[in-house]
Scaffold this active site. Structure first.
Site, PDB file in Angstrom:
ATOM      1  N   SER A  32       0.894  -1.213   0.008  1.00  0.00           N
ATOM      2  CA  SER A  32      -0.250   0.143  -0.124  1.00  0.00           C
ATOM      3  C   SER A  32       0.724   1.099   0.112  1.00  0.00           C
ATOM      4  O   SER A  32       0.642   2.247  -0.644  1.00  0.00           O
ATOM      5  CB  SER A  32      -0.871   0.220   0.991  1.00  0.00           C
ATOM      6  OG  SER A  32      -1.787  -0.980   1.207  1.00  0.00           O
ATOM      7  N   ARG A  36       1.362   3.842  -3.463  1.00  0.00           N
ATOM      8  CA  ARG A  36       1.096   5.370  -3.111  1.00  0.00           C
ATOM      9  C   ARG A  36       2.188   6.036  -3.557  1.00  0.00           C
ATOM     10  O   ARG A  36       2.286   7.040  -4.144  1.00  0.00           O
ATOM     11  CB  ARG A  36       0.531   5.456  -1.783  1.00  0.00           C
ATOM     12  CG  ARG A  36      -1.034   5.170  -1.560  1.00  0.00           C
ATOM     13  CD  ARG A  36      -1.359   5.157  -0.292  1.00  0.00           C
ATOM     14  NE  ARG A  36      -2.619   4.711   0.162  1.00  0.00           N
ATOM     15  CZ  ARG A  36      -3.288   3.741  -0.155  1.00  0.00           C
ATOM     16  NH1 ARG A  36      -2.775   2.494  -0.338  1.00  0.00           N
ATOM     17  NH2 ARG A  36      -4.773   3.483   0.137  1.00  0.00           N
ATOM     18  N   ARG A 128     -14.269  -6.750 -10.150  1.00  0.00           N
ATOM     19  CA  ARG A 128     -14.226  -5.879  -8.857  1.00  0.00           C
ATOM     20  C   ARG A 128     -14.615  -4.498  -9.226  1.00  0.00           C
ATOM     21  O   ARG A 128     -14.680  -3.896 -10.182  1.00  0.00           O
ATOM     22  CB  ARG A 128     -12.682  -5.818  -8.656  1.00  0.00           C
ATOM     23  CG  ARG A 128     -12.179  -7.177  -8.040  1.00  0.00           C
ATOM     24  CD  ARG A 128     -10.655  -6.988  -7.427  1.00  0.00           C
ATOM     25  NE  ARG A 128     -10.605  -6.143  -6.066  1.00  0.00           N
ATOM     26  CZ  ARG A 128      -9.722  -5.795  -5.341  1.00  0.00           C
ATOM     27  NH1 ARG A 128      -8.365  -6.295  -5.891  1.00  0.00           N
ATOM     28  NH2 ARG A 128      -9.686  -5.183  -4.510  1.00  0.00           N
ATOM     29  N   GLU A 321      -8.875  -6.596   5.351  1.00  0.00           N
ATOM     30  CA  GLU A 321      -7.874  -7.269   4.938  1.00  0.00           C
ATOM     31  C   GLU A 321      -7.496  -8.205   5.633  1.00  0.00           C
ATOM     32  O   GLU A 321      -6.691  -9.103   5.507  1.00  0.00           O
ATOM     33  CB  GLU A 321      -6.945  -6.280   4.002  1.00  0.00           C
ATOM     34  CG  GLU A 321      -5.901  -5.761   5.189  1.00  0.00           C
ATOM     35  CD  GLU A 321      -5.111  -4.671   4.614  1.00  0.00           C
ATOM     36  OE1 GLU A 321      -3.757  -4.478   4.608  1.00  0.00           O
ATOM     37  OE2 GLU A 321      -5.776  -3.732   3.869  1.00  0.00           O
ATOM     38  N   HIS A 348     -13.168  -7.902  -2.944  1.00  0.00           N
ATOM     39  CA  HIS A 348     -11.836  -7.915  -3.016  1.00  0.00           C
ATOM     40  C   HIS A 348     -11.627  -8.953  -4.057  1.00  0.00           C
ATOM     41  O   HIS A 348     -12.196  -9.088  -5.153  1.00  0.00           O
ATOM     42  CB  HIS A 348     -11.302  -8.215  -1.462  1.00  0.00           C
ATOM     43  CG  HIS A 348     -11.350  -7.059  -0.867  1.00  0.00           C
ATOM     44  ND1 HIS A 348     -10.517  -7.148   0.386  1.00  0.00           N
ATOM     45  CD2 HIS A 348     -11.648  -5.675  -0.648  1.00  0.00           C
ATOM     46  CE1 HIS A 348     -10.693  -5.960   1.199  1.00  0.00           C
ATOM     47  NE2 HIS A 348     -11.322  -5.050   0.400  1.00  0.00           N
ATOM     48  N   ARG A 393      -4.604 -13.422   0.434  1.00  0.00           N
ATOM     49  CA  ARG A 393      -5.100 -13.681   1.794  1.00  0.00           C
ATOM     50  C   ARG A 393      -5.877 -14.777   1.988  1.00  0.00           C
ATOM     51  O   ARG A 393      -5.566 -15.351   3.337  1.00  0.00           O
ATOM     52  CB  ARG A 393      -6.197 -12.327   2.135  1.00  0.00           C
ATOM     53  CG  ARG A 393      -5.377 -11.348   1.860  1.00  0.00           C
ATOM     54  CD  ARG A 393      -4.232 -10.656   2.739  1.00  0.00           C
ATOM     55  NE  ARG A 393      -3.919  -9.338   2.548  1.00  0.00           N
ATOM     56  CZ  ARG A 393      -2.680  -8.658   2.508  1.00  0.00           C
ATOM     57  NH1 ARG A 393      -1.918  -9.659   3.073  1.00  0.00           N
ATOM     58  NH2 ARG A 393      -2.503  -7.369   2.439  1.00  0.00           N
ATOM     59  N   LYS A 418       1.572 -11.631  -5.111  1.00  0.00           N
ATOM     60  CA  LYS A 418       0.829 -10.474  -5.445  1.00  0.00           C
ATOM     61  C   LYS A 418       1.383  -9.360  -4.522  1.00  0.00           C
ATOM     62  O   LYS A 418       1.945  -8.257  -4.930  1.00  0.00           O
ATOM     63  CB  LYS A 418      -0.576 -10.692  -5.092  1.00  0.00           C
ATOM     64  CG  LYS A 418      -1.571  -9.224  -5.134  1.00  0.00           C
ATOM     65  CD  LYS A 418      -2.923  -9.775  -4.673  1.00  0.00           C
ATOM     66  CE  LYS A 418      -3.739  -8.343  -4.432  1.00  0.00           C
ATOM     67  NZ  LYS A 418      -3.954  -7.564  -5.651  1.00  0.00           N
TER      68      LYS A 418
END
Length: 431
Positions: A32, A36, A128, A321, A348, A393, A418
């Protein structure tokens, strides 16, 4: 048990711990934060460096997307150098893969180019939600064709008017983050108003706001003096070039800390930050509710598991998550659990609520699917193939259960690349 023709990849036999573990692990950087940082560097007023960037499929896809838009991204070393585009014109194509941050964060920046940018991704990605963001871009003066899912196209005119837009971000906080990250480059900035059920994953929005401010951008967010609930404004202006150091990915810490919880052992995650906007930091609060201890010291975060895990009643809206790994622990607990507030995780990488109910049930868990979460009751688990649905996940959850339940096979464990390349090797090495 699923037959071979039902599986999307080879089955990995989850290694079983021979007793309480006592290990230390150093995690790769945050996906994340990395994505960004890359996006902000591409829109900055000069060259930037993203230090200790995570190298994973999601971040490589972001780097490739920015290159497609004409930005320079040198990812050959541990520190990635980013140079904003000099000539941002011409048609381009962006492969989103399974990266929600690419599908949602890149289109608002692509609109600043001259030319059409086509977006598409993996088959799973075409379900998604992204229509809310595309409609918001149209309201801000951007020409968008296609939607409300992949594939779609963004036709840039060299600039974006920007201004006020009202949207429903209850399906994903990324809709708001996407607009805020591009906002400084819009003529009028952006004034984003959420109208709907509560926005999930608020720590990720706080992460976006904090990173914008680090780059010298003027942002007003809920909680600021004089601010309004569910309203974020970004003023137009330059994005300062920065050297940004990436923290370890604390969401990827979840299966490792859960290993301590599940085996009654000890796991140290090194370099845990003292202060962070990452939602994974909530593990320090959640795991003690299940009977663990969690101590943050100079070396990192040390979690020790109990003799028997306790069930929990948790609203995970802000940290959705983490749901798969927490659900795995609840399936191993000695008392009932309720996990709620996570209806948004149906959108997700897969419908995580249905997937968890199905796959934990395949292992013998007593689990009930709710509209916004799961109920789990104590049950004796057994081995079976745990399908991952191309969701990293889900693979983490399977590995946690497999550490204490013999015979768990994890379908397509490679999907963990991923956000954590080499996860299976690291996990096996610990056990």
């Amino acid at each position: 048990m699923a037959g071979p023709t039902d599986l999307a990849g080879p089955v990995w036999p989850a290694p079983v711990a021979d007793g309480p573990v006592d290990v230390a692990v150093r995690l790769p950087g945050s996906k994340s934060l990395t994505n960004r940082a890359l996006l902000l560097a591409a829109t900055a007023d000069g060259p930037s460096v993203v230090r200790r960037a995570l190298r994973s499929r999601d971040t490589e896809l972001m780097a490739s997307a920015l290159r497609a838009l004409g930005h320079g991204v040198d990812s050959s070393g541990d520190d990635w150098a980013v140079t904003p585009a000099v000539d941002a014109s011409g048609d381009a194509r962006v492969d989103c893969g399974l990266a929600g941050t690419v599908m949602r964060f890149v289109p608002p920046v692509a609109a600043l180019r001259t030319g059409r940018v086509a977006f598409d991704g993996d088959e799973h990605m075409r379900t998604r939600p992204v229509g809310t963001l595309l409609d918001a871009l149209r309201d801000l003066g951007v020409d968008v064709d296609g939607g409300p899912f992949l594939p779609f196209g963004v036709v840039g005119r060299g600039s974006v008017r920007g201004g006020r837009v009202v949207l429903d971000a209850s399906a994903s906080s990324q809709f708001v983050s996407a607009l805020l990250l591009a906002g400084p480059s819009y003529e009028e900035g952006v004034d984003v108003v959420h109208d709907g059920k509560p926005v999930p994953s608020l720590p990720h929005l706080e992460m976006t706001v904090a990173m914008l401010r680090d780059h010298g951008v003027r942002v007003t967010a809920p909680g600021d003096e004089g601010s309004e609930p569910d309203r974020w404004t970004v003023a137009p202006g330059p994005v300062a070039a920065l050297d940004t150091a990436i923290e370890p990915d604390l969401s990827n810490a979840a299966p490792f800390l859960a290993l301590a919880a599940a085996t009654g052992g000890r796991v140290l995650v090194r370099d845990w930050p003292r202060s962070t906007t990452q939602p994974g930091d909530r593990l320090r609060e959640i795991l003690p509710l299940m009977g663990c201890t969690a101590e943050l010291g100079d070396d990192g975060l040390l979690v020790a598991g109990p003799d028997e895990l306790a069930g929990v009643n948790l609203d995970l809206r802000e940290v959705g998550e983490l749901t798969p790994v927490i659900a795995a622990l609840c399936a191993l607990a000695g008392s009932p659990s309720v996990l709620r507030g996570v209806a948004h995780i149906r959108g997700h990488e897969t419908d995580r609520i249905t997937a968890l109910a199905t796959e934990l049930g395949r292992l013998g868990a007593d689990v009930t699917e709710r509209e916004d979460g799961l109920e789990l009751r104590p049950a004796r688990l057994h081995g079976a193939v745990f399908r991952t649905y191309a969701d990293h996940r889900m693979a983490h959850a399977a590995a946690v259960v497999g550490a204490v339940v013999p015979g768990v096979g994890v379908e397509d464990v490679a999907t963990t690349s991923k956000t954590f390349p080499g996860f299976a090797d690291v996990w096996s090495g610990l056990l």
